[in-house]
Design a protein around this motif. Sequence first.
Motif, PDB file in Angstrom:
ATOM      1  N   ARG B 152      -0.886   7.906  -7.094  1.00  0.00           N
ATOM      2  CA  ARG B 152       0.407   7.802  -6.442  1.00  0.00           C
ATOM      3  C   ARG B 152       0.497   6.544  -5.596  1.00  0.00           C
ATOM      4  O   ARG B 152       1.529   5.885  -5.540  1.00  0.00           O
ATOM      5  CB  ARG B 152       0.608   9.031  -5.571  1.00  0.00           C
ATOM      6  CG  ARG B 152       1.950   9.059  -4.940  1.00  0.00           C
ATOM      7  CD  ARG B 152       2.120  10.281  -4.069  1.00  0.00           C
ATOM      8  NE  ARG B 152       3.473  10.342  -3.591  1.00  0.00           N
ATOM      9  CZ  ARG B 152       4.488  10.746  -4.337  1.00  0.00           C
ATOM     10  NH1 ARG B 152       4.266  11.121  -5.579  1.00  0.00           N
ATOM     11  NH2 ARG B 152       5.705  10.759  -3.859  1.00  0.00           N
ATOM     12  N   LEU B 154      -1.133   3.789  -6.055  1.00  0.00           N
ATOM     13  CA  LEU B 154      -0.995   2.636  -6.947  1.00  0.00           C
ATOM     14  C   LEU B 154       0.473   2.442  -7.299  1.00  0.00           C
ATOM     15  O   LEU B 154       1.005   1.335  -7.246  1.00  0.00           O
ATOM     16  CB  LEU B 154      -1.808   2.847  -8.222  1.00  0.00           C
ATOM     17  CG  LEU B 154      -3.303   2.575  -8.120  1.00  0.00           C
ATOM     18  CD1 LEU B 154      -3.971   2.839  -9.461  1.00  0.00           C
ATOM     19  CD2 LEU B 154      -3.579   1.148  -7.683  1.00  0.00           C
ATOM     20  N   ASP B 155       1.114   3.546  -7.664  1.00  0.00           N
ATOM     21  CA  ASP B 155       2.527   3.475  -8.037  1.00  0.00           C
ATOM     22  C   ASP B 155       3.393   2.983  -6.903  1.00  0.00           C
ATOM     23  O   ASP B 155       4.304   2.190  -7.097  1.00  0.00           O
ATOM     24  CB  ASP B 155       3.019   4.868  -8.448  1.00  0.00           C
ATOM     25  CG  ASP B 155       2.634   5.196  -9.876  1.00  0.00           C
ATOM     26  OD1 ASP B 155       2.086   4.314 -10.555  1.00  0.00           O
ATOM     27  OD2 ASP B 155       2.874   6.334 -10.304  1.00  0.00           O
ATOM     28  N   GLN B 156       3.119   3.466  -5.707  1.00  0.00           N
ATOM     29  CA  GLN B 156       4.075   3.235  -4.635  1.00  0.00           C
ATOM     30  C   GLN B 156       3.738   2.052  -3.738  1.00  0.00           C
ATOM     31  O   GLN B 156       4.566   1.627  -2.950  1.00  0.00           O
ATOM     32  CB  GLN B 156       4.214   4.506  -3.798  1.00  0.00           C
ATOM     33  CG  GLN B 156       4.524   5.701  -4.670  1.00  0.00           C
ATOM     34  CD  GLN B 156       5.680   6.517  -4.145  1.00  0.00           C
ATOM     35  OE1 GLN B 156       5.993   6.473  -2.966  1.00  0.00           O
ATOM     36  NE2 GLN B 156       6.320   7.263  -5.027  1.00  0.00           N
TER      37      GLN B 156
END
Lengths: 196, 196
Positions: B152, B154-156
């Motif tokens: 998460r 990494l995504d955000q």
Amino acid sequence: MPTEPLAKRPGGRSARVQAAVYQALTDLAGERDVTRLTIPAVAERAGVNPTTIYRRWGTLQALLAEVAVARGTDAPPSSSGDLRTDLEAYAVRTLADLTRPGGIAFFRAEVSPDIDERRSGLRECLQRATAGLDMVLEASRGRGETPPPAERLLDQIVAPLYFRVVFSVPDTDEAYARALVADLFSGTWHSAVELH
Amino acid sequence: MPTEPLAKRPGGRSARVQAAVYQALTDLAGERDVTRLTIPAVAERAGVNPTTIYRRWGTLQALLAEVAVARGTDAPPSSSGDLRTDLEAYAVRTLADLTRPGGIAFFRAEVSPDIDERRSGLRECLQRATAGLDMVLEASRGRGETPPPAERLLDQIVAPLYFRVVFSVPDTDEAYARALVADLFSGTWHSAVELH
DNA sequence: CAGCTAAAGCAGGTTGATTTGCTTTAGCGA
DNA sequence: TCGCTAAAGCAAATCAACCTGCTTTAGCTG
């Protein structure tokens, strides 16, 4: 920046050559080793003389950029009347765009060696991405809603998709794309920080 | 552990050459037109024979990858004892990494033409990114907290940074990096997590 | 300090992309 | 249909990266 549909002689031959070259490029871009993605190679596959490509497009980057634009223009985004549904469709479409064969090659082309080329190429690319998004948001606003700012959606939907596709992160599929949108809605984006 | 300086003959000359080449590559990578980033060019700037580079590294990609690894290893991430602070530091560090001169060139190198090269290069790159993150998360867990999953984050955090740097989105600065983290904390997951 | 040898340098040669001057083709408008 | 001309094709030359066999340098070790 080459003119797309050639103002001068739109007639048969040029158009045919262009089509052949576009096709050849797309084919080759989808193949394994993009090292072999070279002007002579494209020319050969297109059944066209290399000189023609050199003279008409000059560089592979330019050609790739042009084709990238062309392939982007066939997405017909229709509004469903629901923000979340629209965003999901948008996310899925974006993912499909990125993962279709040759996607990386085109991306690479846009992350071009020359800094100015890059800026303009990427600006265009980004604008295309934003355009689809803006349409969705506009529709939402038309319904009297207050959707999150486009900037935020780029960060939370488009960016992760790009990132994961580029880095070949496993399980980056349609379900994941939808999950990204779901995340947004389960959160409190109303209380978003101000991004100056 | 210190595998850096060539197992065989760590002595003066090789080391000197390596240093010169690294430096030359870094310099050139920071310049405008990365088209000129070629082995002969690096060799010339380093005051070294091209053959040497060909034999020692084989390809520009390999060299770039190696240098990319080398430049990544000088970041000493120390835990502050607070998850949010650590994450902010991590985000800021990542951003700095991406924006330092030549950052894009290295990224480009890792988004390499060949699909296998790419996979391995990117895996490495991703792992480096994740490593810093994991350290932070580990520290957090050590304190008995339940931080969000690395995926998460990494995504955000990482994904938006990459995205915005690559696309030259304006105002992608330290404040923005911190805002990304802030967002996380005002968002969803903390409702499911106890944060002292 | 003397000899061994890995690694650097050098001088070709090869390959393949890009350029150039010219010729040929074929839309298009009269 | 006919001529004009933009664009395509062709061939030969150029140029740069990359390779290869060999020679030279200079850490290392006895």
